[in-house]
Scaffold this motif. Structure first.
Motif, mmCIF file in Angstrom:
data_model
loop_
_atom_site.group_PDB
_atom_site.id
_atom_site.type_symbol
_atom_site.label_atom_id
_atom_site.label_comp_id
_atom_site.label_asym_id
_atom_site.label_seq_id
_atom_site.Cartn_x
_atom_site.Cartn_y
_atom_site.Cartn_z
ATOM 1 N N ASP A 64 0.862 -1.176 0.000
ATOM 2 C CA ASP A 64 0.000 0.000 0.000
ATOM 3 C C ASP A 64 0.904 1.234 0.000
ATOM 4 O OD1 ASP A 64 -1.548 2.146 0.695
ATOM 5 O OD2 ASP A 64 -2.391 1.236 2.510
ATOM 6 N N HIS A 65 0.918 1.979 -1.102
ATOM 7 C CA HIS A 65 1.869 3.084 -1.150
ATOM 8 C C HIS A 65 1.459 4.278 -0.289
ATOM 9 C CE1 HIS A 65 -0.229 4.893 -4.907
ATOM 10 N NE2 HIS A 65 -0.455 5.683 -3.888
ATOM 11 N N ASP A 66 0.239 4.239 0.281
ATOM 12 C CA ASP A 66 -0.181 5.301 1.199
ATOM 13 C C ASP A 66 0.278 5.044 2.635
ATOM 14 O OD1 ASP A 66 -1.452 6.839 -0.719
ATOM 15 O OD2 ASP A 66 -3.328 5.718 -0.521
ATOM 16 N N LEU A 91 10.807 -4.514 -11.012
ATOM 17 C CA LEU A 91 9.730 -4.129 -11.908
ATOM 18 C C LEU A 91 8.581 -3.637 -11.043
ATOM 19 C CD1 LEU A 91 8.533 -5.562 -14.975
ATOM 20 C CD2 LEU A 91 7.171 -6.509 -13.161
ATOM 21 N N HIS A 92 8.002 -2.545 -11.431
ATOM 22 C CA HIS A 92 6.961 -1.923 -10.621
ATOM 23 C C HIS A 92 5.685 -1.764 -11.436
ATOM 24 C CE1 HIS A 92 5.820 0.866 -7.238
ATOM 25 N NE2 HIS A 92 4.872 1.097 -8.123
ATOM 26 N N ILE A 93 4.582 -2.181 -10.856
ATOM 27 C CA ILE A 93 3.285 -1.999 -11.522
ATOM 28 C C ILE A 93 2.342 -1.291 -10.550
ATOM 29 C CG2 ILE A 93 1.248 -3.195 -12.431
ATOM 30 C CD1 ILE A 93 3.303 -5.436 -13.271
ATOM 31 N N HIS A 94 1.753 -0.174 -10.973
ATOM 32 C CA HIS A 94 0.737 0.499 -10.164
ATOM 33 C C HIS A 94 -0.566 -0.250 -10.400
ATOM 34 C CE1 HIS A 94 3.787 3.544 -9.892
ATOM 35 N NE2 HIS A 94 3.714 3.812 -11.176
ATOM 36 N N MET A 95 -0.992 -1.026 -9.410
ATOM 37 C CA MET A 95 -2.147 -1.897 -9.622
ATOM 38 C C MET A 95 -3.443 -1.100 -9.681
ATOM 39 S SD MET A 95 -1.165 -4.980 -7.020
ATOM 40 C CE MET A 95 -2.568 -6.022 -7.414
ATOM 41 N N TYR A 99 -2.543 0.360 -4.427
ATOM 42 C CA TYR A 99 -1.592 -0.752 -4.310
ATOM 43 C C TYR A 99 -0.593 -0.827 -5.465
ATOM 44 C CZ TYR A 99 -4.680 -2.195 -0.622
ATOM 45 O OH TYR A 99 -5.410 -2.214 0.518
ATOM 46 N N CYS A 100 0.618 -1.203 -5.096
ATOM 47 C CA CYS A 100 1.689 -1.414 -6.066
ATOM 48 C C CYS A 100 2.157 -2.860 -5.976
ATOM 49 C CB CYS A 100 2.889 -0.525 -5.746
ATOM 50 S SG CYS A 100 2.499 1.222 -5.727
ATOM 51 N N LEU A 101 2.566 -3.384 -7.102
ATOM 52 C CA LEU A 101 3.175 -4.706 -7.134
ATOM 53 C C LEU A 101 4.608 -4.541 -7.634
ATOM 54 C CD1 LEU A 101 1.784 -8.027 -8.456
ATOM 55 C CD2 LEU A 101 3.883 -7.192 -9.460
HETATM 56 NI NI NI Z 1 3.030 2.056 -7.790
#
Ligand code: NI
Ligand code: NI
Length: 138
Positions: A64-66, A91-95, A99-101
């Motif tokens: 959780d990026h918050d 590798l970064h994905i903004h879900m 949330y980020c993966l």
């Molecule tokens: Ni992200």
């Protein structure tokens, strides 16, 4: 074919039948290729269990990026990890909005790779983390 030694293996008919069914299902061309893969897998698993030598690990985690301070903590862990571990890439994905993966490829001693993954997984705001350790046996 490259240099190989032929070996004979005795199997009970039931076991052979099940094995043949399995290798057909898994798409192997023949029994030899299936047996070679099984041998490599067993050796690799034993090396990983005994914690010997360097491995490559992929660590996939969702966070959780918050969550306050989490990004700082994650970057800190990635830059200042202890011991002989290297993060080769990530590798970064903004879900979605929250949330980020991330998938990190980590190289190093198996115990250290595991420790870094455990530390990241334990951070507040990290919801999920799964490490896959690979040690190819040629
Ligand atoms: Ni992200
Ligand atoms: Ni960085």
């Amino acid at each position: 074919m490259e240099n190989v030694t032929r070996v004979g293996v005795s199997l009970e008919p039931d076991l052979l039948e099940k094995f043949d069914r399995l290798i057909k299902k898994k798409g192997y061309a023949n029994r030899s290729e299936a047996v070679r893969d099984l041998a490599r897998k067993a050796i690799s698993e034993s090396d990983i269990e005994e914690g010997e030598g360097d491995v490559l690990g992929t660590f996939t985690y969702v966070y959780d990026h918050d969550q306050s301070d989490l990004l700082q903590k994650l970057l800190h862990k990635q830059h200042h990890h202890a011991g002989h571990v290297h993060i080769k890439t990530s590798l970064h994905i903004h879900m979605d909005e929250k949330y980020c993966l991330e998938v990190m490829v980590i190289e190093g001693d198996v115990a250290e790779v595991r420790r870094l993954s455990d530390e990241i997984r334990a951070l507040k705001g990290v919801l999920f983390g799964e490490l896959v350790v690979t040690k190819p046996v040629i």
